[in-house]
Write a protein that holds these residues in place. Structure first.
Motif, PDB file in Angstrom:
ATOM      1  N   ASP A  25       0.856  -1.185   0.000  1.00 24.60           N
ATOM      2  CA  ASP A  25       0.000   0.000   0.000  1.00 24.60           C
ATOM      3  C   ASP A  25       0.895   1.239   0.000  1.00 24.60           C
ATOM      4  O   ASP A  25       2.132   1.136  -0.007  1.00 24.60           O
ATOM      5  N   LEU A  26       0.263   2.425   0.018  1.00 30.76           N
ATOM      6  CA  LEU A  26       1.045   3.667  -0.039  1.00 30.76           C
ATOM      7  C   LEU A  26       1.970   3.806   1.165  1.00 30.76           C
ATOM      8  O   LEU A  26       3.129   4.199   1.026  1.00 30.76           O
ATOM      9  N   GLU A  65      -4.247   1.303 -11.147  1.00 32.35           N
ATOM     10  CA  GLU A  65      -4.463   2.413 -10.217  1.00 32.35           C
ATOM     11  C   GLU A  65      -3.531   2.288  -9.015  1.00 32.35           C
ATOM     12  O   GLU A  65      -2.955   3.274  -8.543  1.00 32.35           O
ATOM     13  N   HIS A  66      -3.368   1.064  -8.525  1.00 34.44           N
ATOM     14  CA  HIS A  66      -2.453   0.801  -7.409  1.00 34.44           C
ATOM     15  C   HIS A  66      -1.016   1.171  -7.798  1.00 34.44           C
ATOM     16  O   HIS A  66      -0.321   1.867  -7.048  1.00 34.44           O
ATOM     17  N   SER A  68      -0.016   3.202 -10.129  1.00 37.86           N
ATOM     18  CA  SER A  68       0.076   4.654 -10.330  1.00 37.86           C
ATOM     19  C   SER A  68       0.194   5.389  -9.000  1.00 37.86           C
ATOM     20  O   SER A  68       1.001   6.324  -8.864  1.00 37.86           O
ATOM     21  N   SER A  69      -0.588   4.981  -8.008  1.00 38.77           N
ATOM     22  CA  SER A  69      -0.556   5.663  -6.710  1.00 38.77           C
ATOM     23  C   SER A  69       0.782   5.453  -6.007  1.00 38.77           C
ATOM     24  O   SER A  69       1.326   6.391  -5.409  1.00 38.77           O
ATOM     25  N   ALA A  73       3.722   8.399  -5.192  1.00 34.09           N
ATOM     26  CA  ALA A  73       4.069   8.669  -3.799  1.00 34.09           C
ATOM     27  C   ALA A  73       5.546   8.485  -3.500  1.00 34.09           C
ATOM     28  O   ALA A  73       5.996   8.804  -2.397  1.00 34.09           O
ATOM     29  N   THR A 103       1.789   4.534 -16.011  1.00 33.94           N
ATOM     30  CA  THR A 103       1.528   4.787 -14.597  1.00 33.94           C
ATOM     31  C   THR A 103       2.715   5.387 -13.858  1.00 33.94           C
ATOM     32  O   THR A 103       2.589   5.781 -12.705  1.00 33.94           O
TER      33      THR A 103
END
Length: 269
Positions: A25-26, A65-66, A68-69, A73, A103
């Motif tokens: 995760d981020l 999307e994951h 890219s985020s 970050a 991405t």
């Protein structure tokens, strides 16, 4: 300024293996970069767990999307776990690579596992064509993009090491930048793979023997990752005290939690 893809490629040729943890995760991506890791790689299983799903049940759109985020970050190169490339055909794999490159990723991995229990591996010719299509798509980009060809047969079949090496050599012959065969369970086998190919070899530390980075370096490994292992550690560390709280009404097993301010410090610019 060297682009991330070129930098990622160069990192595979250092004096020691490139250590690539797998954020889910981020928060974990930011932490791993701030701890000093030079590159990251996504994990399909860890990503799925973070979305409340089982591995393999995440859509291509959610995966992109994951990716890219995480890329937005962080500042280090990230390789995206695209699993089987969002489809069976070489054309679908090529499209997946092109979409992933948009991405902000520095590269991606494509595996030859079909996701089907009745026929887990793609036929050899199709498997090689899929990697060739990924490479062709990557080379058509206006920036460098590192493609890792992943041979999963040791996880799903009784294929011999010689057969695995032969397939990795075929992937290398069509231009694969990095080679990865999860399921290798001895330093001797890992060394045999490294000796049989010229491209950088990546290994995952999910293996039962848990060799050291020095040992892997000695047999010729260029990159080391951990798959979903760190995500499993993190979730396990949360599950145990949560279960204790529910069943016993106490939180003694939370004593090993990282200090609040130490954790907050990892997120403070």
């Amino acid at each position: 300024m060297t682009d991330l893809g070129t930098h990622f490629r160069e990192l595979h040729h250092g004096s020691r293996p490139l250590i690539v943890p797998n954020p889910w995760d981020l928060g974990s991506a930011v932490i791993f970069e701030r701890l000093g890791f030079e590159a990251l790689a996504t994990t399909s299983a860890g990503m799925a767990f973070g979305l409340g799903k089982s591995d393999g049940q995440v859509s291509p759109e959610e995966t992109l999307e994951h990716c890219s985020s995480l890329a937005a970050a962080t500042t280090v190169p990230i390789s995206g776990d695209l699993e089987r490339g969002f489809g069976d055909s070489p054309e679908e794999v090529a499209d997946a690579v092109r979409r992933a490159a948009l991405t902000g990723l520095a590269g991606c991995s494509i595996e030859d596992y079909t996701g089907r229990s009745d026929e887990p591996m793609y036929p050899r010719n199709l498997a090689v064509e899929r990697i060739a299509a990924a490479i062709e798509a990557a080379r058509s980009l206006d920036h460098d993009f590192v493609v890792t060809a992943r041979c999963d047969s040791l996880l799903w079949t009784e294929q011999s090491l010689d057969e695995v090496i032969s397939l990795l050599q075929a992937y290398e012959s069509v231009g694969a930048d990095v080679l990865f065969a999860p399921g290798l369970e001895s330093l001797r086998d890992i060394g045999a793979v490294c000796e049989a190919v010229e491209a950088p070899v990546s290994v995952g530390l999910e293996m039962s023997i848990k060799p050291s980075i020095d040992e892997l370096s000695e047999v010729g490994v260029s990159r080391v990752s951990v798959g979903s292992l760190l995500a499993q550690v993190a979730y396990g560390a949360a599950i145990e005290p949560a279960r204790e709280l529910l069943e016993a009404g106490t939180l003694h097993s939370a004593a090993s939690a990282i200090d609040y301010y130490a954790l907050e410090g990892l997120f403070t610019p």
